[in-house]
Design a protein around this motif. Sequence first.
Motif, PDB file in Angstrom:
ATOM      1  N   PHE A 244      46.372 -64.209 -12.109  1.00 12.61           N
ATOM      2  CA  PHE A 244      47.322 -64.561 -13.164  1.00 12.61           C
ATOM      3  C   PHE A 244      46.645 -64.728 -14.527  1.00 12.61           C
ATOM      4  N   ILE A 245      45.316 -64.558 -14.592  1.00 11.66           N
ATOM      5  CA  ILE A 245      44.674 -64.742 -15.897  1.00 11.66           C
ATOM      6  C   ILE A 245      43.866 -63.512 -16.299  1.00 11.66           C
ATOM      7  N   ALA A 246      43.548 -63.440 -17.584  1.00 12.84           N
ATOM      8  CA  ALA A 246      42.726 -62.346 -18.100  1.00 12.84           C
ATOM      9  C   ALA A 246      41.895 -62.876 -19.259  1.00 12.84           C
ATOM     10  N   LEU A 247      40.607 -62.544 -19.241  1.00 13.37           N
ATOM     11  CA  LEU A 247      39.747 -62.918 -20.370  1.00 13.37           C
ATOM     12  C   LEU A 247      40.062 -62.009 -21.551  1.00 13.37           C
ATOM     13  N   PRO A 248      39.847 -62.499 -22.782  1.00  7.58           N
ATOM     14  CA  PRO A 248      40.206 -61.701 -23.966  1.00  7.58           C
ATOM     15  C   PRO A 248      39.539 -60.315 -23.999  1.00  7.58           C
ATOM     16  N   HIS A 249      38.324 -60.201 -23.449  1.00  6.00           N
ATOM     17  CA  HIS A 249      37.658 -58.894 -23.504  1.00  6.00           C
ATOM     18  C   HIS A 249      37.927 -58.026 -22.280  1.00  6.00           C
ATOM     19  N   SER A 250      38.812 -58.479 -21.386  1.00  3.39           N
ATOM     20  CA  SER A 250      39.147 -57.632 -20.219  1.00  3.39           C
ATOM     21  C   SER A 250      39.976 -56.435 -20.692  1.00  3.39           C
ATOM     22  N   LYS A 309      41.465 -66.126  -1.742  1.00  2.00           N
ATOM     23  CA  LYS A 309      41.374 -67.368  -2.519  1.00  2.00           C
ATOM     24  C   LYS A 309      41.859 -67.030  -3.915  1.00  2.00           C
ATOM     25  N   LEU A 310      43.061 -67.495  -4.244  1.00  2.00           N
ATOM     26  CA  LEU A 310      43.687 -67.170  -5.531  1.00  2.00           C
ATOM     27  C   LEU A 310      43.475 -68.347  -6.478  1.00  2.00           C
ATOM     28  N   ASP A 311      42.755 -68.084  -7.550  1.00  2.00           N
ATOM     29  CA  ASP A 311      42.226 -69.155  -8.395  1.00  2.00           C
ATOM     30  C   ASP A 311      42.846 -69.141  -9.799  1.00  2.00           C
ATOM     31  N   PHE A 312      42.772 -70.276 -10.481  1.00  2.00           N
ATOM     32  CA  PHE A 312      43.268 -70.414 -11.861  1.00  2.00           C
ATOM     33  C   PHE A 312      44.758 -70.061 -11.959  1.00  2.00           C
ATOM     34  N   MET A 313      45.486 -70.346 -10.892  1.00  2.00           N
ATOM     35  CA  MET A 313      46.885 -69.917 -10.808  1.00  2.00           C
ATOM     36  C   MET A 313      47.804 -70.753 -11.705  1.00  2.00           C
ATOM     37  N   TYR A 314      47.425 -72.012 -11.968  1.00  2.00           N
ATOM     38  CA  TYR A 314      48.238 -72.896 -12.809  1.00  2.00           C
ATOM     39  C   TYR A 314      48.542 -72.279 -14.163  1.00  2.00           C
ATOM     40  N   ALA A 315      47.651 -71.364 -14.612  1.00  2.00           N
ATOM     41  CA  ALA A 315      47.798 -70.810 -15.970  1.00  2.00           C
ATOM     42  C   ALA A 315      49.148 -70.123 -16.159  1.00  2.00           C
ATOM     43  N   ALA A 316      49.695 -69.580 -15.060  1.00  2.00           N
ATOM     44  CA  ALA A 316      51.008 -68.940 -15.148  1.00  2.00           C
ATOM     45  C   ALA A 316      52.141 -69.970 -15.125  1.00  2.00           C
ATOM     46  N   ALA A 317      51.783 -71.253 -15.028  1.00  2.00           N
ATOM     47  CA  ALA A 317      52.788 -72.316 -15.033  1.00  2.00           C
ATOM     48  C   ALA A 317      52.660 -73.191 -16.274  1.00  2.00           C
ATOM     49  N   ILE A 318      51.946 -72.676 -17.287  1.00  2.00           N
ATOM     50  CA  ILE A 318      51.791 -73.412 -18.544  1.00  2.00           C
ATOM     51  C   ILE A 318      53.017 -73.145 -19.423  1.00  2.00           C
ATOM     52  N   GLU A 319      53.408 -74.133 -20.212  1.00  2.00           N
ATOM     53  CA  GLU A 319      54.523 -73.919 -21.125  1.00  2.00           C
ATOM     54  C   GLU A 319      54.158 -72.884 -22.190  1.00  2.00           C
ATOM     55  N   GLY A 320      55.025 -71.908 -22.393  1.00  2.00           N
ATOM     56  CA  GLY A 320      54.775 -70.872 -23.387  1.00  2.00           C
ATOM     57  C   GLY A 320      55.989 -69.970 -23.482  1.00  2.00           C
ATOM     58  N   VAL A 321      55.859 -68.910 -24.282  1.00  2.00           N
ATOM     59  CA  VAL A 321      56.996 -68.007 -24.473  1.00  2.00           C
ATOM     60  C   VAL A 321      56.940 -66.905 -23.414  1.00  2.00           C
ATOM     61  N   ARG A 322      57.978 -66.901 -22.559  1.00  2.00           N
ATOM     62  CA  ARG A 322      58.085 -65.907 -21.483  1.00  2.00           C
ATOM     63  C   ARG A 322      59.285 -65.011 -21.698  1.00  2.00           C
ATOM     64  N   HIS A 323      59.250 -63.884 -20.990  1.00  2.00           N
ATOM     65  CA  HIS A 323      60.335 -62.921 -21.022  1.00  2.00           C
ATOM     66  C   HIS A 323      61.641 -63.539 -20.503  1.00  2.00           C
TER      67      HIS A 323
END
Length: 489
Positions: A244-250, A309-323
């Motif tokens: 669910f996450i991506a580094l800026p340079h990915s 092992k699915l890691d850093f998954m909370y990031a997709a549950a952060i408040e923000g602008v979604r579709h």
Amino acid sequence: AGVIRLGDLSLPVGAVGEPRAIGEREFLIPAGPVTVVHSLDDPEFFRHGWNSWSPSGWRRITDVPLRIHDSPQRLLTADDARNDTPLAHSGSAVGAIALADGEILLLGALGLGAPRVGATATTLWGTMEDPVAEWYFARGPEVEVFARYAELLAERLGSRDASAGRVWCSWYSFYEEIDEKSVRSAVADLVEARLPFDVVQLDDGWEPSVGDWVANDKFPSGMAATARTITDAGFRAGLWLAPFIALPHSRFAIERPDLLIQDEAGRPLVTGYNWGGPYYALDTTQPEVQEHLRELFTRVVGWGFTYLKLDFMYAAAIEGVRHAPVHREQAYRDAISLIREVVGDDVYLLGCGVPMLPSIGVFDGVRVGPDVAAFWENSERPGDPTGVGTKNAFLASIHRSWLRPCFETDPDVVYFRRRRSLLDDDQRQLLADVATVLGFRSTSDPVGWLTPDEVDELRDWLREPANVTRLGRYLFEVDDRLVDFGRFV
Ligand code: 9PG
């Protein structure tokens, strides 16, 4: 407002509707804000962290609140930053106050919507961003009331019955320094030592960048061949990813910034910090992201990995602008359900860096504390109870043992090695006992780092799961041995 009578306590309660008794000392209270007035003198409050790494534990109301004190970046990564209360005690989903006689009052949400529970000198209160979760409110002995709450959570949100078995994980010895040769020799050594592991799980270090889930140049034969190295040796192949996450340079973030959760200014939202900088999160409510996830998980399972092992998954549950206008915790849960649908019931999903309640019923196992390390305390980060280290990992995990009916509770790996470790025998034993009590057995020690005696200790520990009964806040019966963690708290 009304009054709830619980034995000798008469508690004024403010809520959006009438509390309904479901037992002698148990009530359901309608979703929405709730305030219970208590008249206890400086009681202890139980605070529960939002995600795997967040702090949980008991503090007196007059103590400094248990939270991440020293860094907004750490707070964003390792707790629910949106709902942090710097000057007051509060936590996620459930809270409790201790009465004098070993009993507690517990207020816990039975669903999603980012419920919070806090306490003041005169109140126990609950709030939620999306008023969809009913409250459970009860009085009784601490162990019983937490067990009952967990049972209700599992009833409402589901529970799964897969078992991870015994896991060897690459992270806590090799960190990112893994390659296909070292994997081959680690696996060969496990076979030669006849250690009864079920799973060999490769951790971070196989991908070119977080966000781009293909083999990097340390795995020239590819990930299918690497999975075969593991399965040919008789183990289930396990793989870490942070889908669910991506580094800026990915490549992912550079090519498709439109698929990321946005901030108010229309830029990719920073959802946490690791690997020396910020990272973004995928907007899992977008059909194209869902298609990407289907394709990704079909590929990974196609490689031969059946433990993820699915890691850093909370990031997709952060408040923000979604579709789509879905509450953040529901968006997260929907995305995990989609992954579950793609991989099927036979692939074991271990959540790490996941919000707790939204993971119940969709993950098989969940990490319930911060990372262990081969040392006790992290003295570089005194204001951060989520800093890596055995003490912080133990403290968080032991306060989440009651979650066992909801999913397998993973307190992180146990160290058996004395080499390359600063842990003393007491601390190593503590780790082994915590893992036994929480029912999850994993280590990262390569056989080559262990003495023959340590290999024997590890083999003994792997032999069979123990019968565990919780007798008190920190007291457990493990088969016919009493284990008291109190002196470490
Ligand atoms: C791989 C590691 C291991 C480990 C995971 C996770 O709070 N934090 O900022 C934080 C960062 C990293 C982290 C844990 C917490 O480690 O827990 O087992 O898989 O990623 O990079």
